[in-house]
Design a protein around this motif. Structure first.
Motif, mmCIF file in Angstrom:
data_model
loop_
_atom_site.group_PDB
_atom_site.id
_atom_site.type_symbol
_atom_site.label_atom_id
_atom_site.label_comp_id
_atom_site.label_asym_id
_atom_site.label_seq_id
_atom_site.Cartn_x
_atom_site.Cartn_y
_atom_site.Cartn_z
ATOM 1 N N VAL A 10 0.856 -1.189 0.000
ATOM 2 C CA VAL A 10 0.000 0.000 0.000
ATOM 3 C C VAL A 10 0.891 1.237 0.000
ATOM 4 C CG1 VAL A 10 -1.920 1.184 1.124
ATOM 5 C CG2 VAL A 10 -1.635 -1.289 1.438
ATOM 6 N N ASP A 11 0.873 1.974 -1.096
ATOM 7 C CA ASP A 11 1.687 3.188 -1.200
ATOM 8 C C ASP A 11 1.068 4.083 -2.257
ATOM 9 O OD1 ASP A 11 3.876 5.092 -1.754
ATOM 10 O OD2 ASP A 11 5.109 3.693 -0.606
ATOM 11 N N ASP A 12 0.989 5.372 -1.967
ATOM 12 C CA ASP A 12 0.407 6.298 -2.924
ATOM 13 C C ASP A 12 1.366 6.663 -4.051
ATOM 14 O OD1 ASP A 12 1.753 7.669 -0.765
ATOM 15 O OD2 ASP A 12 1.025 9.559 -1.599
ATOM 16 N N HIS A 13 2.611 6.269 -3.951
ATOM 17 C CA HIS A 13 3.594 6.535 -5.004
ATOM 18 C C HIS A 13 3.798 5.290 -5.857
ATOM 19 C CE1 HIS A 13 4.654 9.669 -2.023
ATOM 20 N NE2 HIS A 13 4.756 10.388 -3.130
ATOM 21 N N ARG A 14 3.361 5.359 -7.089
ATOM 22 C CA ARG A 14 3.489 4.229 -8.021
ATOM 23 C C ARG A 14 4.946 3.816 -8.183
ATOM 24 N NH1 ARG A 14 0.913 5.675 -13.197
ATOM 25 N NH2 ARG A 14 -0.971 4.975 -12.152
ATOM 26 N N ASP A 15 5.865 4.807 -8.196
ATOM 27 C CA ASP A 15 7.281 4.507 -8.404
ATOM 28 C C ASP A 15 7.903 3.765 -7.220
ATOM 29 O OD1 ASP A 15 7.086 6.877 -6.848
ATOM 30 O OD2 ASP A 15 9.074 7.521 -7.466
ATOM 31 N N ILE A 16 7.179 3.625 -6.139
ATOM 32 C CA ILE A 16 7.635 2.808 -5.008
ATOM 33 C C ILE A 16 6.879 1.492 -4.962
ATOM 34 C CG2 ILE A 16 7.700 2.637 -2.488
ATOM 35 C CD1 ILE A 16 8.312 5.640 -2.460
ATOM 36 N N ARG A 17 5.538 1.547 -5.070
ATOM 37 C CA ARG A 17 4.762 0.309 -4.887
ATOM 38 C C ARG A 17 4.987 -0.697 -5.999
ATOM 39 N NH1 ARG A 17 0.422 3.850 -6.019
ATOM 40 N NH2 ARG A 17 -0.454 3.346 -8.053
ATOM 41 N N GLU A 18 5.106 -0.259 -7.243
ATOM 42 C CA GLU A 18 5.264 -1.223 -8.331
ATOM 43 C C GLU A 18 6.627 -1.917 -8.316
ATOM 44 O OE1 GLU A 18 4.008 0.750 -11.933
ATOM 45 O OE2 GLU A 18 1.898 0.651 -11.316
ATOM 46 N N LEU A 29 7.043 -14.386 -3.881
ATOM 47 C CA LEU A 29 5.842 -13.992 -3.143
ATOM 48 C C LEU A 29 4.779 -13.482 -4.111
ATOM 49 C CD1 LEU A 29 7.663 -12.030 -0.318
ATOM 50 C CD2 LEU A 29 6.847 -14.383 -0.234
ATOM 51 N N ARG A 30 3.551 -13.562 -3.705
ATOM 52 C CA ARG A 30 2.449 -12.994 -4.468
ATOM 53 C C ARG A 30 2.212 -11.584 -3.945
ATOM 54 N NH1 ARG A 30 -3.554 -14.720 -3.527
ATOM 55 N NH2 ARG A 30 -4.556 -13.139 -4.778
ATOM 56 N N ALA A 31 2.100 -10.598 -4.818
ATOM 57 C CA ALA A 31 1.915 -9.217 -4.382
ATOM 58 C C ALA A 31 0.679 -8.611 -5.021
ATOM 59 C CB ALA A 31 3.138 -8.371 -4.734
ATOM 60 N N SER A 32 -0.101 -7.923 -4.199
ATOM 61 C CA SER A 32 -1.215 -7.113 -4.676
ATOM 62 C C SER A 32 -0.898 -5.668 -4.338
ATOM 63 C CB SER A 32 -2.520 -7.517 -4.001
ATOM 64 O OG SER A 32 -2.896 -8.813 -4.406
ATOM 65 N N LEU A 33 -1.467 -4.751 -5.097
ATOM 66 C CA LEU A 33 -1.160 -3.338 -4.933
ATOM 67 C C LEU A 33 -2.397 -2.533 -4.582
ATOM 68 C CD1 LEU A 33 1.044 -2.902 -8.124
ATOM 69 C CD2 LEU A 33 1.814 -3.321 -5.809
ATOM 70 N N ALA A 34 -2.208 -1.539 -3.729
ATOM 71 C CA ALA A 34 -3.258 -0.577 -3.408
ATOM 72 C C ALA A 34 -2.612 0.798 -3.329
ATOM 73 C CB ALA A 34 -3.944 -0.933 -2.095
ATOM 74 N N GLU A 35 -3.286 1.797 -3.893
ATOM 75 C CA GLU A 35 -2.705 3.143 -3.903
ATOM 76 C C GLU A 35 -3.099 3.974 -2.696
ATOM 77 O OE1 GLU A 35 -5.984 5.350 -6.752
ATOM 78 O OE2 GLU A 35 -4.148 4.561 -7.639
ATOM 79 N N ASP A 36 -4.031 3.471 -1.891
ATOM 80 C CA ASP A 36 -4.435 4.204 -0.693
ATOM 81 C C ASP A 36 -5.115 3.240 0.279
ATOM 82 O OD1 ASP A 36 -7.067 3.833 -1.685
ATOM 83 O OD2 ASP A 36 -7.096 5.810 -2.603
ATOM 84 N N SER A 37 -5.422 3.758 1.457
ATOM 85 C CA SER A 37 -6.019 2.908 2.489
ATOM 86 C C SER A 37 -7.390 2.385 2.090
ATOM 87 C CB SER A 37 -6.119 3.687 3.807
ATOM 88 O OG SER A 37 -4.827 3.921 4.316
ATOM 89 N N ALA A 38 -8.174 3.199 1.407
ATOM 90 C CA ALA A 38 -9.513 2.758 0.992
ATOM 91 C C ALA A 38 -9.408 1.561 0.044
ATOM 92 C CB ALA A 38 -10.268 3.906 0.335
ATOM 93 N N MET A 57 3.084 7.719 5.257
ATOM 94 C CA MET A 57 2.677 9.067 4.862
ATOM 95 C C MET A 57 1.857 9.013 3.571
ATOM 96 S SD MET A 57 4.161 11.082 7.152
ATOM 97 C CE MET A 57 4.279 12.671 6.373
ATOM 98 N N MET A 58 0.553 8.810 3.691
ATOM 99 C CA MET A 58 -0.332 8.815 2.532
ATOM 100 C C MET A 58 -1.423 9.849 2.766
ATOM 101 S SD MET A 58 -0.904 4.803 1.532
ATOM 102 C CE MET A 58 -1.535 4.300 3.122
ATOM 103 N N PRO A 59 -1.938 10.422 1.679
ATOM 104 C CA PRO A 59 -3.072 11.342 1.846
ATOM 105 C C PRO A 59 -4.321 10.599 2.310
ATOM 106 C CG PRO A 59 -2.422 11.140 -0.482
ATOM 107 C CD PRO A 59 -1.502 10.285 0.313
ATOM 108 N N GLY A 60 -5.233 11.314 2.931
ATOM 109 C CA GLY A 60 -6.447 10.684 3.452
ATOM 110 C C GLY A 60 -6.099 9.878 4.679
ATOM 111 N N GLU A 61 -6.652 8.661 4.768
ATOM 112 C CA GLU A 61 -6.294 7.788 5.883
ATOM 113 C C GLU A 61 -4.845 7.354 5.694
ATOM 114 O OE1 GLU A 61 -7.921 3.823 8.181
ATOM 115 O OE2 GLU A 61 -8.114 3.891 5.994
#
Length: 123
Positions: A10-18, A29-38, A57-61
């Motif tokens: 879970v990271d709002d920065h694509r250049d980190i999460r991907e 490992l199997r990885a799923s991605l989310a750009e925010d807490s929601a 440090m993500m916007p919103g939650e």
């Protein structure tokens, strides 16, 4: 045959999460991605996850709030990235979300920590 451990990144920065997800997958490992807490909460309702690696440090939650939610409602381990990048004091994080470990997102520390947690959790 045991199932492949599933990590939610879970990271709002694509250049980190991907890249982090690709690195985890490269190491079996199997990885799923989310750009925010929601998005993470939606995924957690529909998929079995063994570990959550989240940006504090993500916007919103933010990641601290999501980590508190995970600790209160699940037994899924979580650890945060980005704290050292953001320059926050680790003591603040420990008080806000006990048990949350912090590592720079672009380091081997994060993947090593993930490996240790998954070894203990998934055998």
């Amino acid at each position: 045959m045991e199932p492949t451990p599933h990590v939610l990144v879970v990271d709002d920065h694509r250049d980190i999460r991907e890249p982090l997800a690709r690195y985890l997958e490269k190491h079996g490992l199997r990885a799923s991605l989310a750009e925010d807490s929601a998005s993470a909460r939606r995924l957690l309702k529909s998929a079995a996850v063994d570990l959550v690696v989240l940006d504090v440090m993500m916007p919103g939650e933010d990641g601290l709030q999501l980590c508190r939610h995970l600790r209160e409602t699940t037994d899924i381990p979580a650890f945060g990235t980005g704290i050292l990048r953001a320059g926050l004091a680790l003591g603040l994080v420990v008080r806000a979300a006990p048990g949350l470990s912090a590592f720079p997102a672009r380091s081997n520390f994060a993947t090593q920590r993930a490996g240790r947690i998954l070894s203990a959790r998934c055998g």
